[in-house]
Design a protein around this motif. Sequence first.
Motif, short mmCIF file in Angstrom:
data_model
loop_
_atom_site.label_atom_id
_atom_site.label_comp_id
_atom_site.label_asym_id
_atom_site.label_seq_id
_atom_site.Cartn_x
_atom_site.Cartn_y
_atom_site.Cartn_z
N ASP A 45 -56.22 -10.54 48.69
CA ASP A 45 -54.67 -10.35 49.08
C ASP A 45 -54.71 -9.94 50.61
N GLN A 47 -54.43 -11.38 53.61
CA GLN A 47 -53.63 -12.01 54.16
C GLN A 47 -52.41 -12.54 53.46
N PRO A 48 -51.13 -12.57 54.13
CA PRO A 48 -49.76 -13.38 53.60
C PRO A 48 -50.30 -14.82 53.59
N LYS A 49 -49.62 -15.36 52.54
CA LYS A 49 -49.61 -17.03 52.36
C LYS A 49 -48.70 -17.48 53.31
N ASP B 5 -52.76 -8.69 60.56
CA ASP B 5 -52.86 -9.44 59.43
C ASP B 5 -51.64 -10.09 58.42
N GLY B 6 -50.55 -9.72 59.32
CA GLY B 6 -49.33 -10.17 58.85
C GLY B 6 -48.42 -9.36 57.95
N TYR B 7 -49.08 -8.13 57.90
CA TYR B 7 -48.23 -7.23 56.94
C TYR B 7 -47.80 -6.07 58.07
N ARG B 80 -48.96 -6.97 49.78
CA ARG B 80 -50.09 -7.68 49.35
C ARG B 80 -50.09 -8.64 47.94
N LEU B 81 -49.34 -7.90 47.16
CA LEU B 81 -49.20 -8.49 45.80
C LEU B 81 -48.38 -9.68 45.80
N ARG B 83 -47.80 -11.23 48.93
CA ARG B 83 -48.55 -11.98 49.97
C ARG B 83 -47.59 -12.51 50.90
N THR B 84 -46.70 -11.66 51.11
CA THR B 84 -45.74 -11.65 52.07
C THR B 84 -45.44 -10.40 52.99
#
Lengths: 56, 467
Positions: A45, A47-49, B5-7, B80-81, B83-84
């Motif tokens: 997990d 990176q975001p999808k 990393d997008g988070y 993370r869980l 994925r957004t």
Amino acid sequence: MDSASIYYLGVTLFLFIVFAAIVARTYRKAHRAKGEEPKFRMMDDDQPKKHDHPET
Amino acid sequence: MNQQDGYADDIVKGFIIWSMVWGLVAVLVGVFISFQIAFPQLNFPPYLTYGRLRPIHTNAGIFGWGIGSFMAFFIYITQRLTRTSLWSPALAKAQLWLFNVVIALAAVTLAMGMNRSKEYAELEWPVASLVVVLWVIFAVNIVMTIVKRREEQMYISLWYILATLVGVAVLYLVNNASIPVSLTKSYSAYAGANDANVQWWYGHNAVAMVLTTPPLAIFYYFLPKATGVPIYSHRMGVVAFWSLIFMYLWTGAHHLLWAPVPDWVQTLAMGFSVMLIAPSWAAVFNGYFSMNGQWHQMRENYLVKFLIFGITFYGMQTLQGPSQSIRTFSAFIHFTDWVPGHVHMGTLGWVSLVLFAAIYYTVPRLYHTEVYSIPMANMHFWLVLTGQLIFSITMWIAGVQQAAMLNATNPDGSLHYSFIETMAELYPYWYMRAAGGVIYLAGLLLFLYNIYKTITVGKAQAAVQPA
């Protein structure tokens, strides 16, 4: 036993039935593979999808 | 906002740092009040007395250190869980500010003696109202992130996170219902035994929804991450989750055994408390079975040591707790020093060990570096373990001795010892407890230094890297 205690126990019984249904659903054979899927997917997990539910 | 990393992870850094600050305050005050009990001349009225400082210790520990780091890891894990990225980083930033304002206000108002006299619900209505706003902001952000998730199925940690958000909201609102008579004083909306029943429904479920479900969410996430191996059974985790949720909310009345609440309520609470052993130990076994073929990591991987000892203390806690909820045993140890021994195995052993592991895991990743010193982390582990064991075991022995003395009778049925005589016998144990606290504090300081150096080294490395 007064009406309050009967109500209290009634709610308990209702919740128990809901709980039993959850257990039955979780452990039914057809659900076996799908039920264990999240534990593998969470290992990757970082990176975001980009898209929603790409597996579907 | 760092969106690498997008988070949205900058906010996670903020919550981790502030939770560590409040954790240090909690332990410093805790050590000080343990000395106040051992040396009563250390009480300096009105502000620095045990009565004023004890709720500051519990609030800083449970809400500052506990909730603060749960907020950090809920934001980290949920992104993370699912994925957004987080639904609203700006809202989370406001949440961090409000969180610190609330904890600081709690410390100040409690030091000034503004107290509702309800354990773990001491804050007067203006501060409690801010807590509600804080929780709504937090819950909305997490729930909206889950709503827009890019994973169809939710990993078990997310269920525990959702339970925490809903559970705390319900408990806090119901138990804090009160009638204000001024800006600094209010009275409970309930009276007598009903008030006690609501208070302990809240009080024990604060243990459930603050000290059980969040650390379990964190444990289920970080154990596989630390070992590199998935948990043993996700389905067992799900069933354990629902049975825990089903049973926990009925157990509060075990704090009121032999009290004037209906007998059947006490018996129901007792029954559910004993039944709770099953879901609690399902989580423990899930942790242990996940280590199949990986036990060598206990020697090689310091994170695993924290996590496995943490879940072991959870297991011991959830055997001791149900035992204490049985009428006969409760009659013996209630109102003795046994109880703080029990509570601190949960907070210092279970919750804090898991949080230490989570912080050691995340901070180096958030700052793109390695942990500053693994030997220091190992030393930290042994110090906090030793300090906590000295604390808890000493208090259990003290509790048994005190209970035996309080129950001793003369042939004519009169009490053999006066209350003050039982107190006088406990001084050696109180010295030991204070010593255990000092050892724990030393471990905590080592941990904070290690994390501080990890962060500064990470920042220095980032500064020299070309943009």
